[in-house]
Motif scaffolding. Structure first.
Motif, PDB file in Angstrom:
ATOM      1  N   LEU A  55       0.839  -1.199   0.000  1.00 42.50           N
ATOM      2  CA  LEU A  55       0.000   0.000   0.000  1.00 42.50           C
ATOM      3  C   LEU A  55       0.874   1.249   0.000  1.00 42.50           C
ATOM      4  O   LEU A  55       1.740   1.410   0.866  1.00 42.50           O
ATOM      5  N   THR A  56       0.629   2.138  -0.969  1.00 40.61           N
ATOM      6  CA  THR A  56       1.408   3.374  -1.037  1.00 40.61           C
ATOM      7  C   THR A  56       1.016   4.353   0.063  1.00 40.61           C
ATOM      8  O   THR A  56       1.830   5.199   0.461  1.00 40.61           O
ATOM      9  N   HIS A  57      -0.216   4.268   0.547  1.00 38.07           N
ATOM     10  CA  HIS A  57      -0.671   5.082   1.677  1.00 38.07           C
ATOM     11  C   HIS A  57      -2.034   4.570   2.127  1.00 38.07           C
ATOM     12  O   HIS A  57      -2.555   3.614   1.548  1.00 38.07           O
ATOM     13  N   GLY A  58      -2.604   5.212   3.144  1.00 39.48           N
ATOM     14  CA  GLY A  58      -3.779   4.655   3.776  1.00 39.48           C
ATOM     15  C   GLY A  58      -5.126   5.137   3.296  1.00 39.48           C
ATOM     16  O   GLY A  58      -6.153   4.699   3.831  1.00 39.48           O
ATOM     17  N   HIS A  59      -5.196   6.023   2.324  1.00 32.40           N
ATOM     18  CA  HIS A  59      -6.492   6.526   1.871  1.00 32.40           C
ATOM     19  C   HIS A  59      -7.349   5.409   1.288  1.00 32.40           C
ATOM     20  O   HIS A  59      -6.856   4.553   0.552  1.00 32.40           O
ATOM     21  N   ILE A  79       2.172  -1.727   4.941  1.00 32.51           N
ATOM     22  CA  ILE A  79       1.825  -0.309   4.964  1.00 32.51           C
ATOM     23  C   ILE A  79       2.752   0.399   5.952  1.00 32.51           C
ATOM     24  O   ILE A  79       3.223  -0.204   6.922  1.00 32.51           O
ATOM     25  N   HIS A  80       3.019   1.680   5.711  1.00 32.93           N
ATOM     26  CA  HIS A  80       3.844   2.443   6.647  1.00 32.93           C
ATOM     27  C   HIS A  80       3.076   2.632   7.961  1.00 32.93           C
ATOM     28  O   HIS A  80       1.860   2.874   7.937  1.00 32.93           O
ATOM     29  N   PRO A  81       3.752   2.533   9.103  1.00 32.32           N
ATOM     30  CA  PRO A  81       3.045   2.628  10.394  1.00 32.32           C
ATOM     31  C   PRO A  81       2.293   3.933  10.602  1.00 32.32           C
ATOM     32  O   PRO A  81       1.296   3.960  11.334  1.00 32.32           O
ATOM     33  N   THR A 139       0.167  12.045   2.764  1.00 33.41           N
ATOM     34  CA  THR A 139      -0.160  11.553   4.103  1.00 33.41           C
ATOM     35  C   THR A 139       1.162  11.380   4.847  1.00 33.41           C
ATOM     36  O   THR A 139       2.235  11.395   4.241  1.00 33.41           O
ATOM     37  N   GLY A 140       1.079  11.167   6.153  1.00 29.47           N
ATOM     38  CA  GLY A 140       2.289  10.977   6.926  1.00 29.47           C
ATOM     39  C   GLY A 140       3.027   9.696   6.580  1.00 29.47           C
ATOM     40  O   GLY A 140       4.243   9.614   6.715  1.00 29.47           O
ATOM     41  N   GLY A 141       2.283   8.689   6.127  1.00 33.73           N
ATOM     42  CA  GLY A 141       2.885   7.402   5.822  1.00 33.73           C
ATOM     43  C   GLY A 141       2.966   7.072   4.354  1.00 33.73           C
ATOM     44  O   GLY A 141       3.092   5.896   3.985  1.00 33.73           O
TER      45      GLY A 141
END
Length: 231
Positions: A55-59, A79-81, A139-141
């Protein structure tokens, strides 16, 4: 390398399937809304066996189908934390207007196995070496994934960090324009011009093309980066 891509859902977020070739293991990147069926079709057509979702980000437009895809194939999601909370609470990453569109309720849950992505880590998945670049800003992650092939081709899956002619918005919860400019300066502009860019929305491009024509990248090259430039 076999690369299969298609847009998903109302926001047309790009989902990608990467494999070394036909009949090989594969990774799935950003399974968004309504992605389950086209992913299954691609797996059958090319005789692919998924080993992980990245996942590139959480959206939610990039993650909406992550749980059925992961749990249905007994594979982990990476996914990034800094974005992991959005897997169970997608409203954390969208505007009030978007939340209202969904009636203030958008139900998702985490896959059974979630693994963390870290900046600079090389993942060895499906016979592919995939490098993780943390690119906060949208996003932050947010992260990008870099890979290459023996013939010397370079590929980056940029998520919503970089688009053809534009960049991801930074006005949503978790967004930060100053961090975005830093990510573009240190993680995007440092890539070779012949790197093919597979963005989170819209058409494929190259780093060279974006370096020459993308107004955000042109600004960064013309003058020192400032937190107050751009949007």
């Amino acid at each position: 390398m076999l690369v299969i891509g298609f847009p998903t859902g109302a926001l047309q977020a790009n989902c990608f399937v990467l494999a070394a070739g036909e009949g090989e293991p594969c990774v799935i990147i950003d399974p968004g809304q309504d992605a389950v069926e086209p992913i299954e079709q691609a797996l059958r057509k090319h005789r692919l066996a998924p080993v992980a979702v990245l996942l590139t980000h959480g959206h939610f437009d990039h993650t909406f189908s992550v749980t059925p895809v992961c749990d249905g194939n007994d594979i982990p999601a990476y996914i990034h934390p800094d974005d992991v909370e959005m897997l169970a609470d997608p409203l954390k990453g969208i505007s009030r207007e978007s939340a209202a569109f969904f009636g203030g309720n958008l139900e998702m849950r985490e896959p059974s196995e979630v693994l963390e992505l870290k900046d600079g880590v090389d993942l060895d998945l499906a016979g592919l070496k995939i490098t993780v670049d943390h690119t906060p800003g949208h996003t932050g992650g947010s992260v990008m994934f870099r890979s290459g092939v023996q013939e010397g081709g370079r590929l980056v899956i940029s998520g919503d960090t970089l688009f053809a002619g534009s960049i991801g918005r930074t006005d949503l919860p978790g967004g930060d324009h100053s961090r975005m400019l830093s990510s573009l300066q240190n993680k995007v502009l440092t890539l070779p011009d012949d790197t093919v860019v597979l963005p989170g929305h819209g058409p494929t491009t190259t780093i060279g093309r974006e370096r020459a024509t993308n107004p955000y990248l042109v600004q960064l090259q013309d003058a020192p980066a400032s937190p107050h430039r751009g949007l």
